[in-house]
Design an enzyme around this catalytic site. Structure first.
Site, PDB file in Angstrom:
ATOM      1  N   ARG A  40       0.815  -1.237   0.000  1.00  0.00           N
ATOM      2  CA  ARG A  40       0.000   0.000   0.000  1.00  0.00           C
ATOM      3  C   ARG A  40       0.842   1.277   0.000  1.00  0.00           C
ATOM      4  NH1 ARG A  40      -2.529  -3.087   3.812  1.00  0.00           N
ATOM      5  NH2 ARG A  40      -4.384  -4.167   3.038  1.00  0.00           N
ATOM      6  N   LYS A  66       2.111  11.621 -10.643  1.00  0.00           N
ATOM      7  CA  LYS A  66       1.257  10.734 -11.446  1.00  0.00           C
ATOM      8  C   LYS A  66       2.064   9.490 -11.791  1.00  0.00           C
ATOM      9  CE  LYS A  66      -1.962  13.900 -13.743  1.00  0.00           C
ATOM     10  NZ  LYS A  66      -2.389  14.451 -15.047  1.00  0.00           N
ATOM     11  N   GLU A  75       6.963  19.916 -24.328  1.00  0.00           N
ATOM     12  CA  GLU A  75       6.410  20.128 -22.975  1.00  0.00           C
ATOM     13  C   GLU A  75       7.022  21.381 -22.348  1.00  0.00           C
ATOM     14  OE1 GLU A  75       3.882  18.362 -22.080  1.00  0.00           O
ATOM     15  OE2 GLU A  75       4.081  16.385 -23.023  1.00  0.00           O
ATOM     16  N   LYS A 113       5.789  23.654 -13.215  1.00  0.00           N
ATOM     17  CA  LYS A 113       4.981  22.473 -12.907  1.00  0.00           C
ATOM     18  C   LYS A 113       4.669  22.452 -11.414  1.00  0.00           C
ATOM     19  CE  LYS A 113       3.783  17.843 -13.556  1.00  0.00           C
ATOM     20  NZ  LYS A 113       3.856  16.605 -14.271  1.00  0.00           N
ATOM     21  N   GLU A 173      -5.564  17.021  -9.734  1.00  0.00           N
ATOM     22  CA  GLU A 173      -6.178  17.448 -11.009  1.00  0.00           C
ATOM     23  C   GLU A 173      -7.699  17.562 -10.945  1.00  0.00           C
ATOM     24  OE1 GLU A 173      -4.274  16.065 -14.662  1.00  0.00           O
ATOM     25  OE2 GLU A 173      -6.196  16.266 -15.682  1.00  0.00           O
ATOM     26  N   ARG A 215      -4.640  21.990 -12.615  1.00  0.00           N
ATOM     27  CA  ARG A 215      -3.613  21.064 -13.155  1.00  0.00           C
ATOM     28  C   ARG A 215      -3.954  20.645 -14.584  1.00  0.00           C
ATOM     29  NH1 ARG A 215      -0.372  16.145 -10.060  1.00  0.00           N
ATOM     30  NH2 ARG A 215       0.843  15.520 -11.879  1.00  0.00           N
ATOM     31  N   ASN A 250      -2.505  20.095 -19.749  1.00  0.00           N
ATOM     32  CA  ASN A 250      -2.901  19.269 -20.902  1.00  0.00           C
ATOM     33  C   ASN A 250      -3.066  20.077 -22.189  1.00  0.00           C
ATOM     34  OD1 ASN A 250      -2.980  16.940 -19.328  1.00  0.00           O
ATOM     35  ND2 ASN A 250      -5.047  17.394 -18.624  1.00  0.00           N
ATOM     36  N   HIS A 275      -2.870  18.356 -25.524  1.00  0.00           N
ATOM     37  CA  HIS A 275      -2.847  16.904 -25.306  1.00  0.00           C
ATOM     38  C   HIS A 275      -4.088  16.201 -25.848  1.00  0.00           C
ATOM     39  CE1 HIS A 275       0.641  17.860 -22.983  1.00  0.00           C
ATOM     40  NE2 HIS A 275       0.820  16.614 -22.592  1.00  0.00           N
ATOM     41  N   HIS A 298      -3.413  13.338 -28.249  1.00  0.00           N
ATOM     42  CA  HIS A 298      -3.798  11.935 -28.041  1.00  0.00           C
ATOM     43  C   HIS A 298      -4.603  11.408 -29.225  1.00  0.00           C
ATOM     44  CE1 HIS A 298      -3.306  12.238 -23.391  1.00  0.00           C
ATOM     45  NE2 HIS A 298      -2.194  11.858 -23.984  1.00  0.00           N
ATOM     46  N   HIS A 314       5.144  11.226 -28.331  1.00  0.00           N
ATOM     47  CA  HIS A 314       4.110  11.973 -27.623  1.00  0.00           C
ATOM     48  C   HIS A 314       4.303  13.500 -27.763  1.00  0.00           C
ATOM     49  CE1 HIS A 314       1.298  13.029 -24.472  1.00  0.00           C
ATOM     50  NE2 HIS A 314       2.268  13.631 -23.801  1.00  0.00           N
TER      51      HIS A 314
HETATM   52  P1  NAD Z   1      10.693   6.790 -22.564  1.00  0.00           P
HETATM   53  O1  NAD Z   1      10.751   6.552 -21.116  1.00  0.00           O
HETATM   54  O2  NAD Z   1      10.170   5.690 -23.426  1.00  0.00           O
HETATM   55  O3  NAD Z   1      12.135   7.235 -23.066  1.00  0.00           O
HETATM   56  C1  NAD Z   1      12.335   7.481 -24.430  1.00  0.00           C
HETATM   57  C2  NAD Z   1      13.528   6.669 -24.971  1.00  0.00           C
HETATM   58  O4  NAD Z   1      14.742   7.236 -24.521  1.00  0.00           O
HETATM   59  C3  NAD Z   1      13.540   5.242 -24.485  1.00  0.00           C
HETATM   60  O5  NAD Z   1      13.985   4.410 -25.521  1.00  0.00           O
HETATM   61  C4  NAD Z   1      14.555   5.277 -23.355  1.00  0.00           C
HETATM   62  O6  NAD Z   1      15.132   4.036 -23.056  1.00  0.00           O
HETATM   63  C5  NAD Z   1      15.555   6.232 -23.904  1.00  0.00           C
HETATM   64  N1  NAD Z   1      16.390   6.925 -22.941  1.00  0.00           N
HETATM   65  C6  NAD Z   1      16.029   7.389 -21.730  1.00  0.00           C
HETATM   66  N2  NAD Z   1      17.020   8.127 -21.215  1.00  0.00           N
HETATM   67  C7  NAD Z   1      18.031   8.102 -22.098  1.00  0.00           C
HETATM   68  C8  NAD Z   1      19.311   8.700 -22.134  1.00  0.00           C
HETATM   69  N3  NAD Z   1      19.715   9.519 -21.174  1.00  0.00           N
HETATM   70  N4  NAD Z   1      20.099   8.449 -23.196  1.00  0.00           N
HETATM   71  C9  NAD Z   1      19.673   7.671 -24.225  1.00  0.00           C
HETATM   72  N5  NAD Z   1      18.447   7.114 -24.273  1.00  0.00           N
HETATM   73  C10 NAD Z   1      17.646   7.337 -23.211  1.00  0.00           C
HETATM   74  O7  NAD Z   1       9.800   8.065 -22.914  1.00  0.00           O
HETATM   75  P2  NAD Z   1       9.655   9.504 -22.222  1.00  0.00           P
HETATM   76  O8  NAD Z   1       9.399  10.427 -23.333  1.00  0.00           O
HETATM   77  O9  NAD Z   1      10.750   9.773 -21.270  1.00  0.00           O
HETATM   78  O10 NAD Z   1       8.336   9.338 -21.354  1.00  0.00           O
HETATM   79  C11 NAD Z   1       7.101   9.029 -21.935  1.00  0.00           C
HETATM   80  C12 NAD Z   1       6.240   8.422 -20.866  1.00  0.00           C
HETATM   81  O11 NAD Z   1       6.067   9.351 -19.810  1.00  0.00           O
HETATM   82  C13 NAD Z   1       4.855   8.058 -21.359  1.00  0.00           C
HETATM   83  O12 NAD Z   1       4.536   6.761 -20.902  1.00  0.00           O
HETATM   84  C14 NAD Z   1       3.960   9.088 -20.715  1.00  0.00           C
HETATM   85  O13 NAD Z   1       2.665   8.600 -20.449  1.00  0.00           O
HETATM   86  C15 NAD Z   1       4.704   9.382 -19.434  1.00  0.00           C
HETATM   87  N6  NAD Z   1       4.415  10.711 -18.864  1.00  0.00           N
HETATM   88  C16 NAD Z   1       4.089  10.771 -17.564  1.00  0.00           C
HETATM   89  C17 NAD Z   1       3.821  11.988 -16.971  1.00  0.00           C
HETATM   90  C18 NAD Z   1       3.509  12.056 -15.503  1.00  0.00           C
HETATM   91  O14 NAD Z   1       3.116  13.125 -15.039  1.00  0.00           O
HETATM   92  N7  NAD Z   1       3.670  10.977 -14.786  1.00  0.00           N
HETATM   93  C19 NAD Z   1       3.902  13.164 -17.729  1.00  0.00           C
HETATM   94  C20 NAD Z   1       4.273  13.071 -19.062  1.00  0.00           C
HETATM   95  C21 NAD Z   1       4.521  11.829 -19.634  1.00  0.00           C
HETATM   96  N1  GLY Z   2       1.721  15.699 -17.283  1.00  0.00           N
HETATM   97  C1  GLY Z   2       0.567  16.308 -16.744  1.00  0.00           C
HETATM   98  C2  GLY Z   2       0.483  16.270 -15.274  1.00  0.00           C
HETATM   99  O1  GLY Z   2       1.402  15.895 -14.593  1.00  0.00           O
HETATM  100  O2  GLY Z   2      -0.547  16.604 -14.752  1.00  0.00           O
END
Ligand code: NAD
Ligand code: GLY
Length: 359
Positions: free
Chosen positions: A118, A140, A182, A224, A234, A238, A242, A245, A249, A262
Site C-alpha cells: 500500500r 502521477k 512540454e 509544474k 487534477e 492542473r 494538458n 494533449h 492523443h 508523444h
Molecule cells: P521513454 O521513457 O520511453 O524514453 C524514451 C527513450 O529514450 C527510451 O527508448 C529510453 O530508453 C531512452 N532513454 C532514456 N534516457 C536516455 C538517455 N539519457 N540516453 C539515451 N536514451 C535514453 O519516454 P519519455 O518520453 O521519457 O516518457 C514518456 C512516458 O512518460 C509516457 O509513458 C507518458 O505517459 C509518461 N508521462 C508521464 C507523466 C507524468 O506526469 N507521470 C507526464 C508526461 C509523460
Molecule cells: N503531465 C501532466 C500532469 O502531470 O498533470
C-alpha cells in the site's frame, strides 16, 4: 546544483537540477532510509547510467530490476515483474525504489511503489528531457491498458528527484526535441517571460549548452510545481498542463502510436488549440504562428498530416478521457502565458481549427 522545493498537501520533496547529480552522494543519502533499495531501469538506460547511480549510492548495497525498453512494455505485466521482484527480495515496508530512466520507467516504478504494501518510498532519477521537465514531478504514476494510455495508476509522490542534466548528452535528438514540446507548453500556458526566454535562447538550447539547459529545466519544474501545488489531484488548474494533449492523443491513437512521439503529437495539438483559440476570439491573431515558430526551431511538427481523416480525428477527440458529458473540455489560450479550460467549442469550431492547421 539547483534545488527546487516541491510543497504539496500530501508531501514535500526536493528536485535537484544540474550536471552529474547521479554520482553525488549528498543528493541521495539524505532521502534514503535504512531499508533495502531496488533500482528499476531499462535495458537501454541501465548500461549507460547504473554505474553512475551506484557511485551516488556510495557503496550501499542495492538490487536491480531491468525492464525492457519502450512504451509498449508500460503494462500491468511489466509492473507485476517489479512486484514479484520485491516479493522475492522479501521487501518490507521500509524498502525504497529508485526509478532510473525516462517517463516509462518513472511511471511504472512509481506505480509499483504506490501499490507494494500500500505504498513504499520511491525516488526519481529521470534521464529524458520529458521525464525531467514533466513526468518525474507531480506524482502521477501508472501503466497503460490495451484500450487506453495511463488508464491504471495512482498518485504517489517521490521522496526526491535527481535531475542529472548530463544524461541528456546521450539522448537522441528526436527524443530531446519531443521533450521541448512540454517545455514550450509551460511558457504558453503560464509563463510568458519564459516563452520569450525560450525564443531568445532556442539556438543555445538546440546546441545543448549546459547553462541554458539547466535554466530551462529549472524554470519548467518551477512552473509544474506551482501548478501541481495548487491542485495535486487534477480537479482544476492542473488540467492546464494538458494544453495540446487532447488533439495530441487523438493524433497518436489515429496513427496507432507509430508516427509520432508523444511530444511531437502535443506540438501539433498545441498549435491546433491556439488556432481554435484565435478563431473563437479568445486570443489575438498570430498566437498560433508564434508558438508554431518556436516549436519549429526544435524541428517539431506543427501541422496535422494531410493524409489523416479529420472526421476520424474529431471522433477520437471525443473519446479522449478528458472529454466530459457537458461539452468537450479543451485547454485554450487567452494569450501566450494565459491558458483557460473551456467547454464552449462547437464541433464546427474544432473541425475548422483542424482544417486550418492541416499540412
Ligand atoms: P521513454 O521513457 O520511453 O524514453 C524514451 C527513450 O529514450 C527510451 O527508448 C529510453 O530508453 C531512452 N532513454 C532514456 N534516457 C536516455 C538517455 N539519457 N540516453 C539515451 N536514451 C535514453 O519516454 P519519455 O518520453 O521519457 O516518457 C514518456 C512516458 O512518460 C509516457 O509513458 C507518458 O505517459 C509518461 N508521462 C508521464 C507523466 C507524468 O506526469 N507521470 C507526464 C508526461 C509523460
Ligand atoms: N503531465 C501532466 C500532469 O502531470 O498533470
Amino acid at each position: 546544483m539547483i534545488t527546487i522545493d516541491i510543497e504539496l498537501e500530501s508531501a514535500r520533496y526536493p528536485v535537484y537540477v544540474g550536471r552529474n547529480g547521479l554520482v553525488r552522494e549528498e543528493l541521495w543519502a539524505p532521502h534514503l532510509g535504512d531499508g533495502a533499495v531496488l533500482v528499476v531501469s531499462n535495458d537501454r538506460v541501465a548500461p549507460l547510467y547504473l554505474d553512475s547511480l551506484a557511485t551516488g549510492l556510495g557503496g550501499r548495497a542495492f538490487d536491480v530490476h531491468v525492464i525492457p525498453d519502450g512504451e509498449r512494455h508500460k503494462t500491468v505485466t511489466t509492473w507485476k515483474g517489479i512486484i514479484d521482484k520485491l516479493v522475492d527480495m522479501q521487501a518490507r515496508r521500509d524498502t525504497q525504489l529508485i526509478a532510473l530512466g525516462g517517463g516509462v520507467v518513472g511511471d511504472i516504478t512509481g506505480f509499483a511503489a504506490a501499490a507494494y504494501m500500500r505504498g513504499v518510498r520511491f525516488l526519481q532519477a529521470p534521464t529524458t528531457l520529458l521525464a525531467q521537465v514533466d513526468a518525474s514531478v507531480g506524482g502521477k504514476t501508472g501503466v497503460n491498458h490495451v484500450r487506453g494510455k495511463n488508464l491504471i495508476g495512482a498518485f504517489h509522490q517521490p521522496a526526491s528527484v535527481v535531475i542529472d542534466s548530463a544524461t541528456l548528452d546521450t539522448l537522441p535528438k528526436r527524443e530531446f526535441n519531443a521533450g521541448m514540446a512540454e517545455v514550450v507548453k509551460y511558457g504558453a500556458i503560464c509563463d510568458a517571460p519564459f516563452f520569450d526566454w525560450l525564443e531568445a535562447n532556442a539556438d543555445r538550447i538546440a546546441a545543448r549548452a549546459g547553462d541554458a539547459i539547466d535554466e530551462m529545466i529549472r524554470r519548467s519544474v518551477e512552473n509544474k510545481a506551482r501548478i501541481v501545488s495548487q491542485d495535486e489531484k487534477e480537479s482544476g488548474v492542473r488540467a492546464l498542463l494538458n494544453l495540446g494533449h487532447s488533439f495530441g492523443h487523438a493524433l497518436e491513437s489515429e496513427t496507432a502510436y507509430a508516427d509520432f512521439l508523444h511530444g511531437e503529437a502535443v506540438a501539433i495539438g498545441m498549435v491546433t488549440a491556439a488556432m481554435l483559440s484565435e478563431q473563437r476570439g479568445l486570443c489575438s491573431t498570430g498566437t498560433a504562428e508564434r508558438i508554431g515558430a518556436l516549436l519549429g526551431r526544435f524541428d517539431l511538427p506543427v501541422r496535422i498530416p494531410a493524409h489523416l481523416d479529420l472526421t476520424r480525428l474529431a471522433a477520437a477527440l471525443e473519446l479522449d478521457k478528458k472529454a466530459v458529458a457537458s461539452g468537450l473540455r479543451l485547454v485554450l489560450l487567452q494569450d501566450i502565458g494565459t491558458a483557460v479550460i473551456d467547454r464552449d467549442s462547437s464541433a464546427k469550431n474544432i473541425m475548422n481549427a483542424m482544417e486550418n492547421n492541416r499540412a
